[in-house]
Scaffold this motif. Structure first.
Motif, mmCIF file in Angstrom:
data_model
loop_
_atom_site.group_PDB
_atom_site.id
_atom_site.type_symbol
_atom_site.label_atom_id
_atom_site.label_comp_id
_atom_site.label_asym_id
_atom_site.label_seq_id
_atom_site.Cartn_x
_atom_site.Cartn_y
_atom_site.Cartn_z
ATOM 1 N N GLN A 1 0.812 -1.253 -0.189
ATOM 2 C CA GLN A 1 -0.171 0.185 0.013
ATOM 3 C C GLN A 1 0.809 1.205 -0.115
ATOM 4 O OE1 GLN A 1 -3.615 -0.364 2.494
ATOM 5 N NE2 GLN A 1 -2.526 -2.354 3.168
ATOM 6 N N ILE A 2 2.295 0.977 0.514
ATOM 7 C CA ILE A 2 2.953 2.298 0.328
ATOM 8 C C ILE A 2 4.182 1.694 -0.363
ATOM 9 C CG2 ILE A 2 2.011 3.778 2.196
ATOM 10 C CD1 ILE A 2 4.430 2.604 3.973
ATOM 11 N N PRO A 3 5.268 2.583 -0.825
ATOM 12 C CA PRO A 3 6.628 1.868 -1.491
ATOM 13 C C PRO A 3 7.375 1.680 -0.239
ATOM 14 C CG PRO A 3 6.357 4.519 -1.760
ATOM 15 C CD PRO A 3 4.825 3.964 -1.628
ATOM 16 N N ASP A 4 8.420 0.854 -0.416
ATOM 17 C CA ASP A 4 9.545 0.436 0.688
ATOM 18 C C ASP A 4 10.739 0.887 0.076
ATOM 19 O OD1 ASP A 4 9.734 -1.646 -1.464
ATOM 20 O OD2 ASP A 4 9.388 -3.190 -0.090
ATOM 21 N N ASP A 5 11.064 1.548 -0.988
ATOM 22 C CA ASP A 5 12.251 1.871 -1.192
ATOM 23 C C ASP A 5 12.917 3.043 -0.454
ATOM 24 O OD1 ASP A 5 10.352 3.672 -2.189
ATOM 25 O OD2 ASP A 5 11.660 4.191 -3.940
ATOM 26 N N LYS A 6 12.179 3.565 0.405
ATOM 27 C CA LYS A 6 12.645 4.852 1.107
ATOM 28 C C LYS A 6 12.888 4.589 2.639
ATOM 29 C CE LYS A 6 10.818 8.342 -2.026
ATOM 30 N NZ LYS A 6 9.776 9.395 -2.299
#
Length: 501
Positions: free
Chosen positions: A95-100
């Motif tokens: 549901q949210i990006p995990d790259d940051k």
């Protein structure tokens, strides 16, 4: 199957290890499990997280959710894990990006509405986050406290939705650049000139402040011992940035938060004589700092020293020497810094009036010996200045105007003396080791004769001998003298009052 790893120093401790929060979603029964030795408040986070996600209209996966708080053998406590757990679930479910996620440290307690609530130990965590090189995201309420760490990149958020908008890039958070209103002026301490008389005692306290030496004041009730101790922080040198951060971080860790109004104000701790050993040095099932750590780079005042339990006083011996305290429990061990300056006060006898001009003391020599015997020899050995605080003459007490020096005048001399010490050896004289004493406390033949006489007459230990040399070095620094003279040695010896009894 998906996996998100979220980095967070969620333990508020100066020496806290890196904690990873792993959210693993797999097929199975719909449940929410937290593993990794969570305390009750951490176990309850699953209900707070679930309600916060629902309020923010995020989807809660119907599969089994397992949250792993590593390392598994370290107990986890407080609500600061809520935010990392919620973000881990959102990232693992896509549901949210995990790259940051691994660019930041995360900490925050979630309300049922998704708002972020204050956390404990924010300054201690920010101090550690700055050393790791990561930015720190935390509740808005704690931002001013965290901003005291100048090297840290702090992001303040009010809700879980704000943080998710930042991670998705729709509404990035900005670095918190509204530091608290901190004045560069010296904190307002009580002034030393308010204490009438006691010129010799003030001289001894000036020496103690200059060299960071410990002090024991002995005198009848009402002679000004407590007043002098309360004004002692006002003659100490101003705190450096690092000292202020270390002191504030420990207060934040123990008290939950740090009042920015006390920034660079030396702590003054005065526990009652009924305090336990745990209260004094720290401890508990989950070790927490005690009074000696909360007095970091400040003053620990122990009034009525002889009324403290002897076992409680004995725990001061190691931290007085090492500047740290190690708390050992069956499951874990914690070490806290304890670089404090001890100022103690006691009566000369059980009734308190030995040597008073009224002559109303009727204590026997045996009673006096037993009373003073409550303070052990090894502890007295570690106290550099042992001074008498006599009763003030009536005419001096009734004088309406005081003529003593103000604190800022004394502080100026102390500051100059401490500056000489730092330039010469990069530490205060009280912290010199044996090799450094031989190097920086050199003295002539006349001093050796005086020291030999003192050792023989007072039966001084090796520790007391070294402390006299360090004290003489401070007296010489106050006189702006390059070498120690017999005059400096003689003055240092006279401050070992208890060695004569």
């Amino acid at each position: 199957m998906s996996l998100a790893v979220l980095y967070s120093r969620a333990l508020a401790g100066m020496q806290a290890p890196l904690v990873t929060v792993e959210t693993h979603i797999a097929n199975g029964l719909p449940s929410f499990t937290i593993v990794g030795l969570p305390e009750t408040e951490v176990k309850e986070s699953k209900d707070r997280v679930r309600a916060a996600l629902q309020t923010a209209h995020f989807k809660i996966p119907a599969q089994r959710i397992t949250v792993n708080l590593a390392p598994a053998d370290l107990p986890k406590e407080s609500g600061r894990f809520d935010l990392p757990i919620a973000l881990g679930i959102l990232a693992a479910s896509g549901q949210i990006p995990d790259d940051k996620l691994d660019r930041y440290e995360w900490a925050g307690e979630l309300a049922l509405t998704g708002e972020l609530r204050p956390i404990h130990g924010a300054l201690a965590m920010t101090y550690h986050a700055a050393q790791s090189g990561r930015s720190f995201v935390l509740p808005q309420y704690n931002a001013a406290e965290a901003a005291l760490v100048k090297r840290a990149h702090v992001y303040a958020a009010q809700s879980l939705l704000q943080i998710c908008a930042h991670l998705t890039g729709s509404t990035p958070l900005t670095v918190y650049n509204d530091p608290p209103n901190i004045s560069d002026n010296i904190p307002d301490y009580p002034d030393m000139s308010e204490v009438k008389g006691q010129a010799k005692v003030k001289r001894a306290l000036e020496i103690a402040a200059a060299g960071n030496h410990s002090v024991l004041m002995i005198g009848p009730p009402g002679t000004g011992k407590s007043m002098l101790a309360a004004r002692f922080p006002g003659i100490l040198p101003p705190m450096t940035e690092d000292e202020a951060l270390e002191s504030a971080a420990l207060q934040s860790l123990s008290q939950g938060s740090f009042d920015t109004a006390n920034w660079k104000r030396r702590p003054y701790r005065a526990p009652h004589h009924t305090a336990s050993g745990v209260a004094l040095v720290g401890g508990g099932s989950h070790p927490r700092p005690g009074e000696i750590s909360l007095a970091m780079h400040g003053v620990l005042f122990l009034d009525e020293l002889a009324e403290f339990d002897r076992k409680v006083l004995e725990v001061l011996r190691e931290p007085l020497e090492s500047g740290k305290i190690t708390i050992s429990r069956a499951a874990r061990q914690a070490e806290f810094p304890a670089r404090f300056q001890l100022i103690a006060a006691m009566n000369p006898c059980p009734c308190g009036y030995l040597g008073h001009h009224s002559g109303k003391c009727h204590c026997t020599p045996d009673q006096i010996a037993r009373y003073r015997g409550k303070i052990s020899g090894p502890l007295l050995d570690r106290i550099d200045l042992q001074i008498e605080v006599p009763a003030i003459p009536q005419e001096e007490l009734m004088r309406q105007q005081t003529i003593g020096e103000k604190s800022d005048v004394i502080r100026h001399r102390v500051k100059q003396s401490r500056k000489r010490q730092l330039m010469r050896q990069n530490k205060a004289n009280s912290q010199l080791n044996v090799k450094e004493i031989d190097r920086y406390c050199a003295h002539d033949k006349s001093c050796e004769a005086l020291l030999n006489q003192a050792i023989n007459r007072l039966n001084l230990s090796a520790r007391a001998y070294h402390r006299i040399l360090k004290l003489a070095r401070t007296i010489a620094d106050l006189s702006d003298a390059e070498t120690i003279s017999s005059q400096h040695i003689a003055e240092a010896i006279q401050y070992r009052r208890m060695d004569r009894h």
